[in-house]
Design a protein around this motif. Structure first.
Motif, short mmCIF file in Angstrom:
data_model
loop_
_atom_site.label_atom_id
_atom_site.label_comp_id
_atom_site.label_asym_id
_atom_site.label_seq_id
_atom_site.Cartn_x
_atom_site.Cartn_y
_atom_site.Cartn_z
N GLY B 54 0.81 -1.37 -0.26
CA GLY B 54 0.17 -0.02 0.07
C GLY B 54 1.03 1.03 0.10
O GLY B 54 1.62 1.40 1.02
N GLN B 55 0.63 2.05 -1.07
CA GLN B 55 1.49 3.36 -1.17
C GLN B 55 0.30 4.36 -1.57
O GLN B 55 -0.78 4.25 -1.65
N GLY B 56 1.17 5.77 -1.49
CA GLY B 56 0.26 6.80 -1.88
C GLY B 56 1.09 7.75 -2.62
O GLY B 56 1.66 7.29 -3.21
N GLY B 57 0.03 8.86 -2.90
CA GLY B 57 0.63 9.87 -3.78
C GLY B 57 0.53 9.55 -5.20
O GLY B 57 1.22 10.39 -5.81
N ASP B 58 -0.02 8.72 -5.82
CA ASP B 58 -0.06 8.59 -7.06
C ASP B 58 -1.34 8.56 -7.86
O ASP B 58 -2.31 7.51 -7.72
N GLY B 59 -1.73 9.78 -8.18
CA GLY B 59 -2.93 10.03 -8.90
C GLY B 59 -3.41 9.12 -10.21
O GLY B 59 -4.61 8.55 -10.32
N ARG B 60 -2.62 8.54 -10.78
CA ARG B 60 -2.69 7.70 -11.86
C ARG B 60 -3.20 6.34 -11.40
O ARG B 60 -4.27 5.99 -11.60
N THR B 71 -15.56 6.62 -6.77
CA THR B 71 -14.43 7.79 -6.68
C THR B 71 -14.69 8.35 -5.42
O THR B 71 -14.04 9.25 -4.85
N LYS B 72 -15.91 7.88 -4.55
CA LYS B 72 -16.36 8.23 -3.27
C LYS B 72 -15.53 7.28 -2.15
O LYS B 72 -15.98 7.45 -0.88
N ASN B 73 -14.76 6.53 -2.55
CA ASN B 73 -14.04 5.71 -1.65
C ASN B 73 -12.88 6.32 -1.44
O ASN B 73 -12.29 6.99 -2.21
N CYS B 74 -12.12 5.82 -0.26
CA CYS B 74 -10.83 6.54 0.47
C CYS B 74 -9.93 6.37 -0.70
O CYS B 74 -9.46 5.32 -1.42
N VAL B 75 -9.25 7.46 -0.97
CA VAL B 75 -8.17 7.55 -1.95
C VAL B 75 -7.04 6.63 -1.78
O VAL B 75 -6.38 5.97 -2.83
N PHE B 76 -6.72 6.34 -0.66
CA PHE B 76 -5.67 5.40 -0.37
C PHE B 76 -6.00 3.93 -0.75
O PHE B 76 -5.28 3.26 -1.37
N VAL B 77 -7.37 3.66 -0.40
CA VAL B 77 -7.86 2.21 -1.15
C VAL B 77 -7.74 2.06 -2.41
O VAL B 77 -7.66 1.21 -3.23
N ARG B 78 -8.40 3.28 -3.14
CA ARG B 78 -8.45 3.42 -4.54
C ARG B 78 -6.99 3.32 -5.10
O ARG B 78 -6.89 2.34 -6.04
N GLN B 79 -6.02 3.97 -4.59
CA GLN B 79 -4.63 3.32 -5.03
C GLN B 79 -4.04 2.12 -4.79
O GLN B 79 -3.47 1.40 -5.72
N ALA B 80 -4.55 1.60 -3.56
CA ALA B 80 -3.94 0.31 -3.43
C ALA B 80 -4.52 -0.71 -4.28
O ALA B 80 -4.20 -1.70 -4.83
N LEU B 81 -5.97 -0.33 -4.57
CA LEU B 81 -6.65 -1.19 -5.53
C LEU B 81 -5.85 -1.38 -6.92
O LEU B 81 -5.65 -2.04 -7.69
N GLY B 82 -5.55 0.04 -7.25
CA GLY B 82 -4.74 0.30 -8.60
C GLY B 82 -3.68 -0.44 -8.48
O GLY B 82 -3.26 -1.13 -9.63
N GLN B 83 -2.93 -0.51 -7.42
CA GLN B 83 -1.60 -1.05 -7.44
C GLN B 83 -1.81 -2.70 -7.84
O GLN B 83 -1.17 -3.50 -8.29
#
Ligand code: SF4
Lengths: 269, 392
Positions: B54-60, B71-83
């Motif tokens: 789990g990381q942060g800071g990457d809008g992509r 898009t109304k879910n926590c941004v950290f979770v969205r990024q983790a899911l992206g990863q």
């Protein structure tokens, strides 16, 4: 016999206007105000030159310059940069030492600032999201109704009713307004609703920082009498009127701080 | 001059993905984990390799994650899911199992999603809301017991008490070392900065824990040698304490802004920071003992207040603020992180007069200037309290 004075300037470059204030020792001596362009350095310099011309001074006559507003980050003409929050606090305190709360509504944001008896900031909050409750929002509304921005407040005050406005986003509010007009609502009542909806959002900003008297209203939107009255109702307060253009308060505060820095750095006794 | 051990730690980190690849070829298994209450000691004692993901800071990556959730879910979770979706992260590539605890319900959902959409093998650890009660403890004990069984099956071994004791010793050592480093970074003659300690913490989640402990010991010795050097005089400083939603590796926006503006971070109560290492005392080297210890430490912000006056998170926060001599607190919340956003107002009120700034943000640069203005004004406010009194 010749007197030598010290001059200090504050330059506030916001998203819609650039402002400058020159202090002669401790007194307001000259001001400059114009619409800001895309180039914030040029805008700041133009406002400063306007004030210098009014004062009959040259830039070299200034002991110290403080830049503020969003243009502060690139203000090569300034000795120092200070945020507009600190500057509005100092500016309000300079004019009214009894002020403890400031509502600043500028072109692109809105701030709730609490200050102490020295004009030092003790707490603040800024609107986060969008143009709602800002000068830009009101500009759009003035365009929708094809009236002058300066007349907006007076029109709202002439309302006989308040048409509730649910959108706070500028784009949605614009289309909501158009549909309200189509529905046959009177412009003054819609505008009254818009002013009250903005005022209620501002009241929300104060839930975190609290309110204490005296309350001061600064920034370009403070010229709008309808907004002043709507905020007074929403916050249940009486707002102190500045005796100078409220849009200049940030630049004034910057000039006051310039004087303090000059003193600290031994440039002025 | 920076500390040499810091370079050693980053070198170890650089070679870690390859090392993991090799270890997996030799039959070792990697367990990626996330959240606050996963008892890493048990993973380690079973011979599995724990890696926090789990990381942060990457809008992509946030956008990639948002293809599967709102898009109304926590941004950290969205990024983790992206990863997890992209699988380009060198650690995600090495995962054999993902363990997630249900402390924060959004992370718990992440577990379901990565299993459903991308077929990751997962295990969940339930966490009680009423964590301070007897029933809460009983529930969590059973959950940890179940979690242990699942891992035993996965590892093909049974948990041995001696191995668990060994693991607990290593983790206790790590916790103590991190606390020591936190103390050092807050001193006037600090041999390293908060940012450095933070990167040491993040590195530790990926390295072999026994090796990591050795490196920490080395780092402390080196730091202590620097402590005896004469103290540098610092200008009037704004000592900032960070609280609120986690600041994971990769998310440097707020920290960069604070430092660029001359603020000095001196402490935090983030679950990605110091809190994770505090008050964890395993009295009995068994899954039950581990469960009790995890539940009794500083509660995560997504757990409810059971009693505002005795709330462990707030009590800890107040204590840390004093301990680190903080001048002000920046309460950072991530967009749609309900856990911490809901608590911002109360936290501010409970702390009383201490300068308090709320920053609500996400992993994009669009609010950089807006945050900058707020932080700058906040630092001015703190400094003016200390300095401008004499100025104006
Ligand atoms: S606690 Fe907040 S930031 Fe952390 S996973 Fe939950 S919602 Fe996201």
């Amino acid at each position: 016999m010749s007197f030598s004075y010290n001059y200090f300037a504050g330059v506030d470059v916001g998203s819609l206007a650039a402002k400058a204030v020159i202090l002669k020792d401790g007194d307001i001596f000259a001001t400059g105000l114009l619409k800001s362009g895309v180039n914030s350095v040029e805008s700041g310099l133009s406002a400063l030159n306007l004030a210098l011309d009014a004062a009959g001074l040259k830039k070299e006559d200034l002991t110290y310059i403080v830049g503020t507003g969003y243009g502060r980050v690139s203000a090569p003409y300034a000795n120092k940069a200070v945020t507009e929050i600190t500057c509005h606090a100092k500016g309000a305190n300079y004019l009214h030492p009894t002020v403890r709360t400031i509502i600043d509504m500028g072109g692109q944001d809105c701030k709730a600032i609490r200050i102490d008896e020295d004009g030092a900031v003790v707490d603040f909050a800024m609107n986060d999201k969008c143009a709602a409750g800002t000068g830009r929002f009101l500009e759009v509304m003035a365009e929708v109704f094809k009236v002058k921005l300066d007349d907006l407040g007076a029109i709202a005050l002439s309302a006989t009713d308040t048409v509730p406005m649910s959108s706070t986003c500028t784009v949605f509010a614009e289309s909501e307004t158009i549909s309200l007009v189509a529905r046959g609502e009177k412009p003054e009542n819609i505008l009254n609703g818009i002013h009250h909806s903005i005022a209620n959002r501002i009241a929300g900003l104060f839930s975190r920082v609290g309110i204490a008297s005296d309350v001061f209203f600064s920034g370009g939107v403070a010229k709008n009498t309808g907004m002043k009255s709507a905020i007074e109702q929403a916050l249940k307060v009486t707002i102190v009127r500045p005796e100078i253009d409220p849009q200049l308060i940030g630049a004034l505060g910057a000039a006051v701080i310039a004087r303090s820095f000059a003193k600290k750095e031994g440039l002025w006794a | 001059m920076g500390l040499k051990t810091l370079d050693k730690i980053s070198a170890a980190l650089q070679s870690r993905p390859l090392e993991l690849e090799q270890l997996r070829k030799e039959g070792k298994k990697v367990v990626g984990w996330l959240a606050y209450n996963i008892p890493e000691e048990i993973i380690y004692a079973l011979g599995l390799i724990p890696i926090r993901v789990g990381q942060g800071g990457d809008g992509r990556l946030v956008e990639v994650g948002a293809r599967h959730i709102s898009t109304k879910n926590c941004v950290f979770v969205r990024q983790a899911l992206g990863q997890f979706a992209e699988k380009t992260d060198p650690y995600i590539q090495q995962l054999d199992l993902v363990a997630i605890d249900a402390t924060c319900i959004q992370l718990y959902r992440l577990e379901e999603l990565i299993n459903f959409y991308f077929g990751y093998k997962t295990v969940v650890l339930g966490v009680p809301r009423n964590f301070a009660t007897k029933e809460g403890h009983e529930y969590f004990r059973k959950e940890v017991e179940f979690f242990t069984k699942k891992l035993e099956e996965f590892a093909g071994v049974t948990l041995e008490q001696s191995k668990l004791e060994e693991a607990i010793d290593i983790y206790d050592g790590i916790r103590e070392a991190i606390k020591t480093l936190y103390k050092y970074q807050s001193l006037d003659n600090a041999p390293l900065s908060w940012r450095e300690v933070s990167s040491v913490i993040n590195a530790g989640y990926n390295l072999d824990r026994a090796h990591y402990l050795e490196l920490l010991k080395e780092l402390i010795v080196e730091a202590e040698a620097k402590l005896s050097e004469p103290s540098r005089r610092r200008e009037v400083e704004a000592r900032i304490f960070l609280s609120g939603s986690l600041i994971p590796p990769g998310d440097t926006k707020l920290v960069d802004i604070i430092e660029q503006l001359g603020g000095r971070i001196v402490g935090d109560d983030l679950w990605s920071g110091l809190n994770f290492f505090l008050n964890l005392e395993i009295k009995e080297p068994t899954p039950y003992g581990v469960a009790d210890a995890y539940l009794d430490r500083v509660p995560h912000g997504s757990l409810p207040y059971l009693d505002l006056k005795s709330d462990g998170r707030l009590a800890n926060l107040k204590h840390q603020l004093q301990e680190f001599g903080a001048d002000g607190i920046i309460y950072h919340t991530l967009r749609y992180c309900d856990a911490f956003t809901f608590k911002a107002g109360e936290t501010k009120e409970v702390l009383g007069k201490l300068p308090f700034l709320e920053i609500h943000t996400e992993y994009s640069g669009s609010d950089f200037e807006a945050i900058r203005t707020r932080v700058e004004a906040f630092i001015e406010m703190i400094k003016s309290k200390k300095e401008i009194a004499e100025l104006v």
